[in-house]
Design a protein around this motif. Structure first.
Motif, PDB file in Angstrom:
ATOM      1  N   THR A  38       0.828  -1.221   0.000  1.00  0.00           N
ATOM      2  CA  THR A  38       0.000   0.000   0.000  1.00  0.00           C
ATOM      3  C   THR A  38       0.856   1.263   0.000  1.00  0.00           C
ATOM      4  O   THR A  38       0.398   2.309  -0.447  1.00  0.00           O
ATOM      5  N   TYR A  42       0.453   5.142  -2.086  1.00  0.00           N
ATOM      6  CA  TYR A  42       0.677   6.530  -1.632  1.00  0.00           C
ATOM      7  C   TYR A  42       1.790   7.180  -2.461  1.00  0.00           C
ATOM      8  O   TYR A  42       1.736   8.366  -2.787  1.00  0.00           O
ATOM      9  N   VAL A 107       6.152  11.995   0.214  1.00  0.00           N
ATOM     10  CA  VAL A 107       5.069  11.015   0.427  1.00  0.00           C
ATOM     11  C   VAL A 107       4.476  11.037   1.838  1.00  0.00           C
ATOM     12  O   VAL A 107       3.260  10.840   2.005  1.00  0.00           O
ATOM     13  N   SER A 111       0.497  11.428   2.486  1.00  0.00           N
ATOM     14  CA  SER A 111      -0.284  10.374   3.173  1.00  0.00           C
ATOM     15  C   SER A 111      -1.019  10.907   4.405  1.00  0.00           C
ATOM     16  O   SER A 111      -1.782  10.182   5.018  1.00  0.00           O
ATOM     17  N   ARG A 117      -6.255   9.422   1.780  1.00  0.00           N
ATOM     18  CA  ARG A 117      -6.411   8.174   2.538  1.00  0.00           C
ATOM     19  C   ARG A 117      -7.760   7.530   2.226  1.00  0.00           C
ATOM     20  O   ARG A 117      -7.854   6.321   2.059  1.00  0.00           O
ATOM     21  N   ARG A 138       0.702   0.815   7.028  1.00  0.00           N
ATOM     22  CA  ARG A 138       0.782   1.392   8.375  1.00  0.00           C
ATOM     23  C   ARG A 138      -0.533   1.256   9.143  1.00  0.00           C
ATOM     24  O   ARG A 138      -0.546   1.320  10.359  1.00  0.00           O
ATOM     25  N   ASP A 139      -1.646   1.114   8.383  1.00  0.00           N
ATOM     26  CA  ASP A 139      -2.978   1.136   9.002  1.00  0.00           C
ATOM     27  C   ASP A 139      -3.816  -0.050   8.544  1.00  0.00           C
ATOM     28  O   ASP A 139      -5.038   0.022   8.539  1.00  0.00           O
ATOM     29  N   ILE A 140      -3.176  -1.107   8.106  1.00  0.00           N
ATOM     30  CA  ILE A 140      -3.943  -2.211   7.500  1.00  0.00           C
ATOM     31  C   ILE A 140      -4.751  -2.958   8.570  1.00  0.00           C
ATOM     32  O   ILE A 140      -5.947  -3.196   8.400  1.00  0.00           O
ATOM     33  N   ASP A 192       4.817   9.080  10.914  1.00  0.00           N
ATOM     34  CA  ASP A 192       3.834   7.992  10.841  1.00  0.00           C
ATOM     35  C   ASP A 192       3.099   7.808  12.174  1.00  0.00           C
ATOM     36  O   ASP A 192       1.899   7.556  12.212  1.00  0.00           O
TER      37      ASP A 192
HETATM   38  O1   DC Z   1       6.066   1.734   2.952  1.00  0.00           O
HETATM   39  P1   DC Z   1       6.576   2.981   2.232  1.00  0.00           P
HETATM   40  O2   DC Z   1       7.779   3.625   2.863  1.00  0.00           O
HETATM   41  O3   DC Z   1       6.742   2.772   0.753  1.00  0.00           O
HETATM   42  O4   DC Z   1       5.380   4.033   2.413  1.00  0.00           O
HETATM   43  C1   DC Z   1       5.442   5.314   1.853  1.00  0.00           C
HETATM   44  C2   DC Z   1       4.691   6.306   2.738  1.00  0.00           C
HETATM   45  O5   DC Z   1       3.299   6.064   2.731  1.00  0.00           O
HETATM   46  C3   DC Z   1       5.136   6.336   4.187  1.00  0.00           C
HETATM   47  O6   DC Z   1       5.563   7.652   4.477  1.00  0.00           O
HETATM   48  C4   DC Z   1       3.913   6.025   4.998  1.00  0.00           C
HETATM   49  C5   DC Z   1       2.765   6.083   4.045  1.00  0.00           C
HETATM   50  N1   DC Z   1       1.828   4.965   4.177  1.00  0.00           N
HETATM   51  C6   DC Z   1       0.685   5.178   4.885  1.00  0.00           C
HETATM   52  O7   DC Z   1       0.498   6.256   5.437  1.00  0.00           O
HETATM   53  N2   DC Z   1      -0.234   4.172   5.003  1.00  0.00           N
HETATM   54  C7   DC Z   1      -0.021   2.994   4.423  1.00  0.00           C
HETATM   55  N3   DC Z   1      -0.946   2.026   4.539  1.00  0.00           N
HETATM   56  C8   DC Z   1       1.169   2.757   3.693  1.00  0.00           C
HETATM   57  C9   DC Z   1       2.086   3.764   3.599  1.00  0.00           C
END
Ligand code: DC
Length: 232
Positions: A38, A42, A107, A111, A117, A138-140, A192
């Motif tokens: 995910t 983003y 990013v 996000s 979102r 991060r929020d799955i 985050d």
């Molecule tokens: O996992 P990553 O570093 O590629 O994610 C990129 C950005 O997206 C990171 O700053 C956090 C955000 N993100 C988020 O807020 N929610 C998610 N489910 C996945 C990533």
């Protein structure tokens, strides 16, 4: 694995540079599931914003980015060379472009935007309707699939994470200083964890995996044990 459970949703959340994607991809390959990164979604929205002028000179024009959102279409296409899916933005494979430093710099702020979102969470929920998915982010486990059958929260010692990211960049021929990488990870962790919408949190029913001193093989053994338990 000794038994094949009914198709489930596996939610993997955690800090940046913990090896979430490597782990999620490996689980999906073992189970014949779909792996969905995910963070890549983003990043794709961020790339679109950069290309269309909503993000520039370190500034995020939130209204302009939100106005662009209806034009953004994201899908995934399996790339056999990587053994994972590439992200497709409006028909274009942008897997390489979304990993650029420029995208990484914007990013986190992209996000944090509620409308971004909302759109991406809705897409993610639709991707999981048939189950049989491993999704990392991060929020799955807290927001996207609060009822996921298996939730994992990944963490690792910040110094170990910085060292891993350093080695990864060295191997790609993009050397960077260890101190710079460690500082960037600290910033991203704070962003985050402290953002207003959907901050990074361990779901109460998530299993914690601290992989500071574990190989991928050891992590796989641990998770396959959990998956086995689920089908008992
Ligand atoms: O996992 P990553 O570093 O590629 O994610 C990129 C950005 O997206 C990171 O700053 C956090 C955000 N993100 C988020 O807020 N929610 C998610 N489910 C996945 C990533």
């Amino acid at each position: 694995m000794s038994c094949q459970p009914k198709k489930i949703i596996i939610a993997i959340d955690g800090y940046s540079a913990c090896g979430k994607s490597t782990f999620a991809r490996e689980i999906a390959a073992r189970l014949g599931y779909i792996f969905i990164d995910t963070g890549a979604m983003y990043r794709a929205v961020t790339l679109y914003g950069l290309r269309h002028g909503a993000l520039h000179d370190g500034q995020v024009d939130e209204a302009a980015l939100v106005a662009l959102l209806p034009e953004v279409q994201i899908s995934f296409a399996f790339n056999p060379e990587r053994g994972a899916s590439d992200v497709i933005l409006n028909g274009e494979n942008v897997e390489r472009q979304i990993r650029s430093l420029e995208v990484s710099e914007y990013v986190s702020r992209v996000s944090q935007i509620a409308a971004v979102r909302e759109k991406l969470v809705d897409m993610q929920q639709r991707m999981g309707e048939q189950k049989g998915v491993v999704m990392d982010g991060r929020d799955i486990g807290t927001v996207v699939f609060p009822k996921a059958e298996l939730k994992i929260f990944m963490t690792a010692d910040p110094a170990v994470r910085a060292q891993r990211r350093y080695a990864e960049l060295q191997a790609k021929g993009q050397p960077s200083s260890l101190e710079e990488i460690a500082a960037n990870l600290r910033e991203r962790d704070a962003a985050d964890e402290h953002r207003a919408i959907s901050p990074l949190r361990k779901a109460p029913d998530a299993r914690v995996l601290d992989n500071s001193h574990m190989s991928v093989a050891q992590q796989m053994e641990w998770v396959m044990g959990l998956i086995d338990e689920l089908c008992r």
